[in-house]
Design a protein around this motif. Structure first.
Motif: not given
Length: 119
Positions: A42-43, A110-111, A3-5, A77-79
């Motif tokens: 979750v990123l 971008i994500a 899941v990319v926030l 979490h950090f991308l």
């Protein structure tokens, strides 16, 4: 599942959970927590982190900044974004916008580029 926030969801992690002021914020907290329970990733993309942090810095919202950093800067979490990914994003940003939804498409791109780099 990964899941990319987006920026809105990333901003919700900076708000104190359990506060009744914002039902939407509380729903976001619950949803993010529920996503992590079954083992999904979750990123928070670096670009979303930057956008939220910039707004919080302008308001000098130190407690919210601390919560944002606590969540986003965990390696799980950090991308991060590379220079090449940022250059692609800058090029896309300058193209004419056909509709409002183009902004969301660009952020998703971008994500996605970040996720491909990380995996």
């Amino acid at each position: 599942m990964v899941v990319v926030l987006d920026t809105f969801l990333t901003s919700s992690v900076s708000k104190r959970p359990g506060i009744k002021k914002s039902a939407v914020s509380e729903q976001c907290h619950r949803w993010i927590n529920e996503c992590e329970l079954p083992g999904h990733r979750v990123l928070a993309p670096a670009i979303s982190y930057y956008e939220v942090l910039r707004e919080l810095e302008q308001r000098q919202a130190t407690s919210q900044i601390a919560r944002l950093k606590y969540f986003c800067l965990q390696s799980k979490h950090f991308l991060p974004l590379t220079t090449a990914q940022l250059e692609i994003a800058a090029q896309l940003w300058e193209r004419p916008v056909e509709a409002v939804c183009q902004l969301r498409i660009r952020k998703r791109l971008i994500a996605t580029l970040s996720l491909q780099h990380r995996l």
